[in-house]
Structure formats: structure tokens, C-alpha cells
Design a protein around this motif. Structure first.
Motif, short mmCIF file in Angstrom:
data_model
loop_
_atom_site.label_atom_id
_atom_site.label_comp_id
_atom_site.label_asym_id
_atom_site.label_seq_id
_atom_site.Cartn_x
_atom_site.Cartn_y
_atom_site.Cartn_z
N PHE A 141 56.50 -19.52 -0.05
CA PHE A 141 57.21 -18.69 0.76
C PHE A 141 58.74 -18.46 0.16
CE2 PHE A 141 53.69 -20.59 3.46
CZ PHE A 141 53.34 -19.26 3.84
N SER A 142 59.26 -19.69 -0.33
CA SER A 142 60.72 -19.44 -0.83
C SER A 142 60.97 -18.74 -2.05
CB SER A 142 61.29 -21.07 -1.32
OG SER A 142 60.98 -21.63 -0.08
N VAL A 143 59.78 -18.54 -2.72
CA VAL A 143 59.72 -17.99 -4.11
C VAL A 143 59.58 -16.29 -3.59
CG1 VAL A 143 58.29 -17.18 -6.02
CG2 VAL A 143 58.97 -19.66 -5.44
N LEU A 144 58.67 -16.02 -2.62
CA LEU A 144 58.41 -14.72 -2.18
C LEU A 144 59.87 -14.40 -1.36
CD1 LEU A 144 56.65 -12.30 -1.64
CD2 LEU A 144 55.97 -13.62 0.28
N LYS A 145 60.35 -14.86 -0.62
CA LYS A 145 61.66 -14.57 -0.22
C LYS A 145 62.99 -14.39 -1.02
CE LYS A 145 64.94 -16.79 2.69
NZ LYS A 145 66.32 -17.15 1.55
N ALA A 146 63.06 -15.21 -2.25
CA ALA A 146 64.07 -14.89 -3.04
C ALA A 146 64.01 -13.93 -3.76
CB ALA A 146 63.98 -16.44 -3.82
N ARG A 147 62.76 -13.61 -4.35
CA ARG A 147 62.18 -12.48 -4.94
C ARG A 147 62.53 -11.11 -4.25
NH1 ARG A 147 57.63 -12.89 -9.47
NH2 ARG A 147 58.50 -14.63 -10.62
N TYR A 148 61.95 -11.27 -2.93
CA TYR A 148 62.22 -9.87 -2.19
C TYR A 148 63.72 -9.57 -1.87
CZ TYR A 148 61.92 -6.58 1.70
OH TYR A 148 61.91 -5.51 2.60
N PRO A 161 60.16 -2.28 -3.20
CA PRO A 161 60.30 -1.32 -1.96
C PRO A 161 59.93 -1.84 -0.46
CG PRO A 161 58.56 -0.55 -3.12
CD PRO A 161 59.01 -1.90 -4.18
N SER A 162 59.06 -2.78 -0.70
CA SER A 162 58.35 -3.38 0.62
C SER A 162 58.01 -4.87 0.47
CB SER A 162 57.24 -2.74 1.14
OG SER A 162 56.16 -2.73 0.22
N PHE A 163 57.85 -5.67 1.55
CA PHE A 163 57.28 -6.94 1.56
C PHE A 163 56.21 -7.29 0.97
CE2 PHE A 163 56.19 -10.99 3.45
CZ PHE A 163 57.06 -11.75 3.00
N SER A 164 55.22 -6.20 1.26
CA SER A 164 53.77 -6.05 0.80
C SER A 164 53.85 -5.79 -0.64
CB SER A 164 52.60 -5.22 1.80
OG SER A 164 53.28 -3.88 1.26
N SER A 165 54.54 -5.30 -1.34
CA SER A 165 54.57 -5.21 -2.70
C SER A 165 55.19 -6.20 -3.45
CB SER A 165 55.54 -3.90 -2.78
OG SER A 165 56.65 -3.91 -2.97
N ALA A 166 55.94 -6.93 -2.85
CA ALA A 166 56.38 -8.26 -3.50
C ALA A 166 55.55 -9.16 -3.25
CB ALA A 166 57.80 -8.67 -2.57
N PHE A 167 54.90 -9.38 -1.97
CA PHE A 167 53.58 -10.27 -2.25
C PHE A 167 52.35 -10.01 -3.11
CE2 PHE A 167 49.75 -11.62 0.17
CZ PHE A 167 50.00 -13.14 0.03
N GLY A 168 52.13 -8.75 -3.05
CA GLY A 168 51.05 -8.40 -4.23
C GLY A 168 51.47 -8.74 -5.83
N SER A 169 52.63 -8.38 -5.96
CA SER A 169 53.17 -8.70 -7.32
C SER A 169 53.25 -10.20 -7.76
CB SER A 169 54.66 -8.07 -7.50
OG SER A 169 55.21 -8.28 -8.60
N ILE A 175 51.31 -12.37 -6.29
CA ILE A 175 49.79 -12.88 -6.50
C ILE A 175 49.25 -12.40 -7.55
CG2 ILE A 175 47.46 -12.37 -5.32
CD1 ILE A 175 49.25 -14.24 -3.68
N ARG A 176 49.43 -11.32 -8.26
CA ARG A 176 48.99 -10.85 -9.59
C ARG A 176 49.96 -11.61 -10.55
NH1 ARG A 176 49.60 -5.97 -7.00
NH2 ARG A 176 51.76 -5.58 -8.00
N ALA A 177 50.90 -12.30 -10.55
CA ALA A 177 51.34 -12.91 -11.52
C ALA A 177 50.81 -14.29 -11.74
CB ALA A 177 52.88 -13.31 -11.07
N GLY A 178 50.11 -14.69 -10.64
CA GLY A 178 49.26 -16.16 -10.79
C GLY A 178 49.98 -17.07 -9.97
N PRO A 179 49.30 -18.15 -10.04
CA PRO A 179 49.58 -19.75 -9.20
C PRO A 179 50.81 -20.30 -9.92
CG PRO A 179 47.31 -19.83 -10.07
CD PRO A 179 47.84 -18.41 -10.66
N SER A 180 51.29 -19.96 -11.04
CA SER A 180 52.19 -21.00 -11.58
C SER A 180 53.58 -20.27 -10.96
CB SER A 180 52.21 -20.71 -13.05
OG SER A 180 52.36 -19.47 -13.67
N GLU A 181 53.32 -18.91 -10.73
CA GLU A 181 54.68 -18.37 -10.24
C GLU A 181 54.87 -18.90 -8.81
OE1 GLU A 181 56.85 -16.20 -11.80
OE2 GLU A 181 55.89 -16.81 -13.59
N LEU A 182 53.79 -18.98 -8.05
CA LEU A 182 54.18 -19.48 -6.56
C LEU A 182 54.81 -20.68 -6.44
CD1 LEU A 182 50.50 -18.78 -5.24
CD2 LEU A 182 52.66 -17.56 -4.81
N PHE A 183 54.87 -21.67 -7.56
CA PHE A 183 55.42 -22.97 -7.72
C PHE A 183 56.58 -22.99 -8.45
CE2 PHE A 183 51.34 -23.41 -5.83
CZ PHE A 183 51.67 -24.01 -4.51
#
Length: 114
Positions: A48-55, A63-71, A73-81
Motif C-alpha cells: 500500500f505504501s508503494v502504491l501510494k508513493a507511486r500514485y 491518471p487514476s488510482f486504478s491505473s497505478a494499481f494495474g501498473s 500488479i503487472r510489474a510483479g511481486p518484487s515491485e510490491l515489496f
């Protein structure tokens, strides 16, 4: 940790029922418990912190929160942490010391109550 002889503190039985039901730990036990709890919570909340910082960043300009979330997720699990280890190394000592001092102050101020 409360059952480990290294971390558990001997519980003094008092004649009144004002004691806590929580286990008493030594200072080392409190330090380890605080650090472990903070690192665990940081691990769970890091995506959630990574998603918030990127958004919020102008570098990605989603352009939107959903596009940040989709991007993300597509980047892979290593990006989540990403950034978890530096955050854990920063937060763990603080959280452990906070619990040590909190329990120490609580114990010292408990002597002054009537």
C-alpha cells in the motif's frame, strides 16, 4: 516469548487485583517484541505504501488510482515489496526502543499510584 525463560520476567503476585493479564517481558523481550511487531506490520502494509508513493509521484504520473494499481500488479511481486528492507531497518529499532521505554515508564509510574 512470554514462555521463554530468556525473555519472560518473573511475575510478582500482588495482593490486589490491579495487575495486568498481559505477560511481563524483560527489556530484551520488549525490544524484540516491538521490533518484530513493527517489521510484520511494515511487511503487510508495504504494498500500500508503494502504491501510494507511486500514485503521488510526478515520475509515474498515473491518471487514476486504478491505473497505478494495474501498473504495479503487472510489474510483479518484487515491485510490491520494493523498499521494505530499508523501512524495516529504520523502523525496527525505534519500535523496539519505544516499547522498552514505555514499559519502563509504566512500571516506574505504577509505584506512585495509591
Amino acid at each position: 516469548m512470554a514462555t521463554s525463560p530468556y525473555f519472560a520476567s518473573v511475575r510478582a503476585q500482588s495482593s490486589t487485583n490491579h495487575g495486568s493479564t498481559l505477560p511481563k517481558l524483560t527489556s530484551q523481550g520488549n525490544l524484540l517484541a516491538g521490533a518484530t511487531a513493527r517489521v510484520t506490520v511494515g511487511f503487510i502494509l508495504n504494498p500500500f505504501s508503494v502504491l501510494k508513493a507511486r500514485y503521488e509521484s510526478n515520475l509515474y504520473a498515473y491518471p487514476s488510482f486504478s491505473s497505478a494499481f494495474g501498473s504495479l500488479i503487472r510489474a510483479g511481486p518484487s515491485e510490491l515489496f520494493r523498499g521494505f528492507l530499508p523501512s524495516a531497518l529504520r523502523d525496527a529499532p525505534y519500535a523496539g526502543l519505544f516499547i522498552v521505554f514505555y514499559e519502563g515508564i509504566k512500571q516506574e509510574t505504577g509505584k506512585f499510584t495509591v
